[in-house]
Every structure is written in structure tokens, then in C-alpha cells.
Design an enzyme around this catalytic site. Structure first.
Site, PDB file in Angstrom:
ATOM      1  N   GLU A 123     -27.015  29.848 -24.404  1.00  0.00           N
ATOM      2  CA  GLU A 123     -28.380  30.331 -24.129  1.00  0.00           C
ATOM      3  C   GLU A 123     -28.465  31.859 -24.185  1.00  0.00           C
ATOM      4  OE1 GLU A 123     -30.789  28.368 -24.329  1.00  0.00           O
ATOM      5  OE2 GLU A 123     -29.524  26.588 -24.317  1.00  0.00           O
ATOM      6  N   ASP A 214     -30.076  26.962 -33.224  1.00  0.00           N
ATOM      7  CA  ASP A 214     -29.792  25.539 -33.017  1.00  0.00           C
ATOM      8  C   ASP A 214     -29.687  24.763 -34.326  1.00  0.00           C
ATOM      9  OD1 ASP A 214     -30.070  26.255 -30.415  1.00  0.00           O
ATOM     10  OD2 ASP A 214     -31.891  25.116 -30.029  1.00  0.00           O
TER      11      ASP A 214
END
Length: 659
Positions: A123, A214
Site C-alpha cells: 500500500e 495492481d
């Protein structure tokens, strides 16, 4: 010729505890087709991070895929980038655990034939003291966002080179990810990315643009499978990148073998820009969105965005007390089992980040992810000798009481209604009180910012751009709790009150007991709690509630005594919130002296027994949260409130039995 170096990376991850069908679908729609197409383009190079939970699933279910990865590594097409094995936010776990987590994934990379030297920062949660842990783990470079650098005062033009950063005399290289590329790839036509990269070309041979995001964007996110594979976006992209003389494709390691980072910078605690919105408490997040939209309308956002900062990732522990409690329990057990390799295995799993926060994905709102974290905390604690203790578990400055035997752990908050906030079964490895309350989130008031882009825009919408309206059938059932959800919460309610008013939080709470402090003294196997409070009718009627909670081999017994100083007709209710997740319940009212709860794929079967019959109010606690697919209206648990008429004095016993 002016050129631009280009580093292309993906991050593939599924949370520990996610459903098997989710792994399977993501594999078929993204992980497998992506690598198969990569194999067709031998000149294409990709930097890839796979998380440990995903690799374990692949090894068990799709072992041939690992052979494909090995062959791509051998051909020089893949550079493996690591992180903590179970995808923890490194800043949120102890240093000792960071080193073990990173080494585990480095070991796995070696099995695939790669000696990894770089870290994909989970993250992208950066804090400066991570430098020492990363260097100690043998890491040479780390990947974060351009937003981190802009927050340190660098301009966008300065962010096409990696930099050094230092902490305590240790130095590491940091690569900035280009935010514009994150929104172009793969959502816009290939030519848009090529045009952007060509606009960056320079006679400086060290200039580099980095995309790393991602892998699920390539087939799992809504609309992307058709766009990326069926309409041929990925093949076109690989072909365009590898055949363009102005674009020099590289891996991180290749770049560092040729060029030196540009200089020294000091990055503040940060994550990507969107995280600074999500991590703010809801009211502040709404203001943040309004502020950003105002700057955009005035045409000032790009100029001043470097000074627009919201919250940091650890704010989630402030925003969601349930996340904080789970996290601090994990830290507590991590410290206690550090020298026990078997127990430590479980606590490392409990550090998987997804269940601790919430952004555009379900996160903490997904019960199966929280359940997996609790399962591993409890399995690790099984290795410790049971003991009763008084300590501040969640670091809020107020002591909790932890009562423990061979079968159960009960954590009681005397300062919050004298209620049980954790009832963990060692046999089942479940926390019966893993229940989220219904909270207002800033996106429940859909701001203009979430409207999708005009349909004439080429490509498809990113999940950050999807417009969302709350369906009417959900809006009718939407309610927000004023209290946290626990076991043995003490209510005074008007006799004529209805279940519907109660469950939709339209009722009037007469007492001051649910979230107020109780006094206590420890007893054998438990604790005695009491509060001198009041029932607030036309006037305040002094009231006393006593409860003696004792752990048993199969649960607990709570003996209640309730006294009003003068007669007043009311209902005294004891609320038990249970983490029933796999059986969808409906509101129901019934009379009972005992009843069973059966949640076959969750907490299993339990029985609640009373020594006198009561009216029972049952209703599901359903929260509204956003996810990549739209709205989720999720049952976080079920509330059971046993109601007894009281006029002056009342005594009864509640027994909770695990079956």
C-alpha cells in the site's frame, strides 16, 4: 535520439482468507493470461510482485504456473520484487517481524530462480525508519509513489529519477511511481500511454518513467477482462512498447546497474494520494473531497496538489476501533511468541494488511478477512499459558480486563459498559464478537467527484471513476449506530418500544449504561462489575446494574442484579452481538428461555440460556460499504437482545455455551 527509460511493474495479491473462487477467478482472468501473453513478447520486461498468500494458493492449485514464471525469469523477462510474505503493512508491524516476513518472500523468489533486491512497499505506506529494516533485510531499492516525493517538496518535473533516502546512517534507493501512468494503464487506449511516454523523452539517458500497480487491473477489475484481453489491449501495449525506439524498457536492477540515483531526499510518512482521503475520519474525508473538487473547479489542483495532504495509513486505527483492537492484540501476541517458531507462523499470517483498513475495496468490512486475522491471533495465543490480567490492550489509556482459561479468552472494557469486546474460542479459533457497527462513511453522500467521466472519453473507467448511487432498498434499511457492538451491553428501554425502532436506531435509550464506565473487582475465573447510573424519564431515577461474569469450560455465565431507587416501569435489555456471517438473518421477535445460534461457515453453533423467559429481539447488523464492484450491504453480525420487565428490582442469569 531523445529517449525515455520505462520500468513496467505489476503487483499481484489476494488476501489470506479470501474465498477460493476469488483466487480462481483472478488467476483465470488476470494472472495466467497476462503471463501467457508476456511469453509471446520476448523483448517485453516486467517487474512483478506476488504476495505469499497468492503464491501458496498457486503452488497448491496451479503448480504449472510456477514453471511459467521460472522460464520467464530465465529469459530475463521478469524481475521479482518482494515485500512481507503475508503482505503486511511493514510500518505497522514490529521490526523483528518485518525481517522474517521479507526473508520468507526472498526465499520463495530464490525457489523461482531469482535473488530479489527490491521491495514493493505494501500500500506504499512509507515511514522513514523503514530504511533500517529494509537494509538489514538485504534490500537495495523500494518503490513508492510520486506523491511521496511531492509531499517532500519536489516538483513533478523532478520525479523521473530515483533518489536515495537515509535514516540512522542507512541508505536505500527509492523509485517514484508516475501517477498519470497509473490512470492511463490499462484504462485508456495504448496510444495515450505512448504519447505520454514520448512527451517525456529527453537527452538525459538516466530519465525514467515508472509504472507499478495492481495486476488485478489487467482482467479482474470491472470491465477490464474484455478490454485488456478480448479487445487486445495488452498485446497492442506490449507490441507498441517493445517496437518504439524512443522507449527503452528496463527492470529496476538494470537501471541501477547503469545509473546512479539523482541525489538525497527525505520522504515524509505517506502513501498514495487516494489513501490520504480514505484514512481520514468520515467527516474530514468529506471535507477533503470537497476541497479537492473546489481546487479542480478553479483549475488550481495540479499547481497546489503537493500541499494537499490528508490522513496517513495508521489513521485507520483511529477511524476503526475494531481494527485498532485487532492490531494491538496482534502486537501483544507477536511479542509474547517471538521465541516460538510454531506460534509465530500464525502471528505472521495475522499481519496480512487487508482486514485492517478500507478504501475502494471492502477491507475491514469483509467479515471473512477479519475472521482469518482473528483465527491466526487465537491460534498463536494457544501456545501461551492462560492467565488473567489487567492491561491496556488497545493503547487508549484505559485498562481492559483479560480473563482466560484453557478454552476461552474474554477481553472486557470496564470503561465501555463493562462489556465483552472479545470472546475468543481457542477450540474453534473464532472471536464471537468480531462485529462491526454501522458507521456513516463519507461516500454515503455521493459527491459530484464520483460521477463517471463522460462516455465520449476513450477506454474504460477505473474503479476510482465509477459513479455510484445507493439503491433505494438499501437506503430504507440504512441505520448508523451510536455505540460500538459488544457482548453484554445493558439497555433501559420504554415498554412500548418496537423492534423496528430499536434496530433502525429510532428508539430512545433511557439508561446511561451502554457506553459508560463500570467499576470492577477481579474474582476467581472472572470479574464483578457494577455501575451507579440512572434511568432518564421525566426525571433521573438512580439505578444500579451489577453483573458477575465468569468464564466456564464452554463459554461464560453472567449473573445480573438490577436495582432502581424508585419504581419505574421499563424494559431492561441485555444485548449480545455475535459474529454470525454465513447465515443471512432477518429481524425477529420471540419469547424464549433458551435459543440456539447456528452459523455453519462462521462461528458454528452456540446456545444462550436464561434462568427465566425473556422477550428476544434479533436483527442483522448490516453495513454499507463501497467496493470495486459498487455497493456492499454486508451482515457484520447479529444482535440478540433479551428483554426483561423491571419496575424496581430484577435478577437473572445469562449463560453462553459453545456447542
Amino acid at each position: 535520439m531523445e529517449r525515455i527509460n520505462f520500468i513496467f511493474g505489476i503487483h499481484n495479491h489476494q488476501p489470506l482468507g479470501n474465498f477460493g473462487w476469488v483466487f480462481e477467478e483472478a488467476y483465470n482472468r488476470s494472472y495466467r493470461p497476462f503471463m501467457e501473453i508476456l511469453e509471446e513478447f520476448p523483448e517485453m520486461k516486467v517487474n512483478v510482485h506476488f504476495s505469499g498468500p497468492l503464491l501458496e494458493w498457486i503452488e497448491e492449485n496451479k503448480p504449472d504456473y510456477l514453471d511459467l514464471l521460472r522460464s520467464l525469469i530465465k529469459r530475463g523477462q521478469l524481475e521479482i520484487v518482494v515485500a512481507g510474505f503475508y503482505e503486511p503493512v511493514l510500518a505497522a508491524i514490529p521490526k523483528e517481524d518485518r525481517l522474517v516476513q521479507i526473508e520468507m518472500l526472498k526465499d520463495y523468489a530464490r525457489k523461482l530462480g531469482y535473488d530479489a533486491k527490491g521491495v514493493w512497499l505494501t500500500e506504499r505506506v512509507w515511514q522513514p525508519e523503514l530504511v533500517k529494516s529494509l537494509r538489514e533485510a538485504g534490500i537495495e531499492y523500494v518503490v513508492v509513489d510520486d506523491y511521496h516525493f511531492m509531499s517532500a517538496g519536489l516538483s513533478k518535473e523532478e520525479l523521473f529519477w530515483p533518489y536515495y533516502t537515509e535514516d540512522g546512517g542507512e541508505v536505500i534507493t527509492v523509485f517514484p511511481i508516475d501517477e498519470k501512468l497509473r490512470y492511463l494503464i490499462p484504462f485508456r487506449p495504448v496510444k495515450k500511454t505512448i504519447e505520454y511516454l514520448e512527451s517525456l523523452t529527453s537527452d538525459d539517458p538516466s530519465k525514467v518513467a515508472v509504472f507499478h500497480d495492481d495486476g488485478e487491473k489487467f482482467g479482474v477489475w470491472p470491465g477490464t477482462y474484455e478490454w485488456v484481453y478480448e479487445k487486445g489491449w495488452l498485446r497492442e501495449f506490449f507490441d507498441a512498447i517493445t517496437s518504439n525506439e524512443k522507449i527503452n524498457l528496463m527492470t529496476y536492477s538494470e537501471y541501477l546497474s547503469k545509473f546512479t540515483p539523482r541525489g538525497l531526499v527525505y520522504l515524509p510518512i505517506a502513501s498514495y494520494f487516494e489513501m490520504s482521503e480514505w484514512s481520514l475520519p468520515a467527516k474530514q474525508a468529506k471535507l477533503f473531497v470537497e476541497f479537492v473538487e473546489q481546487l479542480k473547479e478553479e483549475g488550481k489542483f495540479e499547481k497546489y496538489r503537493v500541499f494537499v495532504r490528508g490522513g496517513i495509513w495508521k489513521n485507520f486505527f483511529f477511524k476503526y476501533p475494531e481494527s485498532n483492537f485487532m492490531h494491538k492484540r496482534m502486537l501483544m501476541v507477536s511479542k509474547a511468541v517471538r521465541d516460538n517458531p510454531e506460534a509465530r507462523k500464525y502471528i505472521l499470517k495475522a499481519q496480512c494488511n487487508d482486514a485492517y483498513w478500507h478504501g475502494v475495496f471492502g477491507g475491514i468490512y469483509l467479515p471473512h478477512l477479519r475472521r482469518t486475522v482473528w483465527e491466526n491471533i487465537i491460534k498463536a495465543q494457544r501456545y501461551l499459558k492462560p492467565e488473567n490480567k489487567i492491561l491496556d490492550v488497545d493503547f487508549d489509556g484505559r485498562a481492559e480486563i483479560m480473563v482466560e482459561n484453557d478454552g476461552f479468552i474474554a477481553t472486557i472494557k470496564p470503561h465501555y459498559g463493562g462489556s465483552i469486546f472479545e470472546l475468543s474460542s481457542k477450540r474453534k479459533a473464532v472471536n464471537y464478537n468480531d462485529v462491526l457497527p454501522r458507521r456513516w462513511e463519507h461516500y454515503h453522500e455521493v459527491p459530484e467527484a464520483t460521477k463517471p467521466e463522460k462516455e465520449s472519453e476513450e477506454g474504460i473507467a477505473s474503479i476510482h471513476e465509477l459513479g455510484k448511487q445507493i439503491p433505494e432498498e438499501i437506503r430504507r434499511e440504512l441505520a448508523y449506530d451510536w455505540q460500538l457492538r459488544a457482548i453484554l451491553q445493558d439497555h433501559f428501554i420504554k415498554p412500548e418500544e418496537t423492534l423496528d425502532n430499536y434496530r433502525l436506531v429510532k428508539y430512545h435509550e433511557l439508561g446511561d449504561f451502554v457506553n459508560q464506565p463500570y467499576e470492577y473487582e477481579m474474582i476467581e475465573n472472572g470479574v464483578k462489575l457494577w455501575r451507579e447510573g440512572g434511568v432518564y424519564a421525566e426525571e433521573k431515577i438512580p439505578a444500579r446494574v451489577e453483573k458477575k461474569i465468569e468464564l466456564t469450560e464452554d463459554g461464560f455465565i453472567a449473573k445480573y442484579r438490577v436495582l432502581l431507587e424508585k419504581p419505574y416501569k421499563a424494559l431492561f435489555g441485555v444485548e449480545i452481538n455475535l459474529a454470525v456471517h454465513s447465515v443471512m438473518e432477518k429481524p425477529e421477535e420471540f419469547e424464549a428461555k433458551e435459543f440456539e445460534v447456528n452459523d455453519p461457515y462462521g462461528i458454528g453453533k452456540v446456545r444462550i440460556e436464561l434462568d427465566k423467559a425473556a422477550k428476544v429481539w434479533k436483527f442483522p447488523i448490516k453495513t454499507l460499504s463501497q467496493s470495486e464492484a459498487g455497493w456492499d450491504f454486508i451482515q457484520q453480525g447479529v444482535s440478540y437482545t433479551m428483554l426483561f420487565p423491571i419496575e424496581k428490582e430484577l435478577e437473572f442469569t445469562v449463560r453462553f455455551r459453545e456447542l
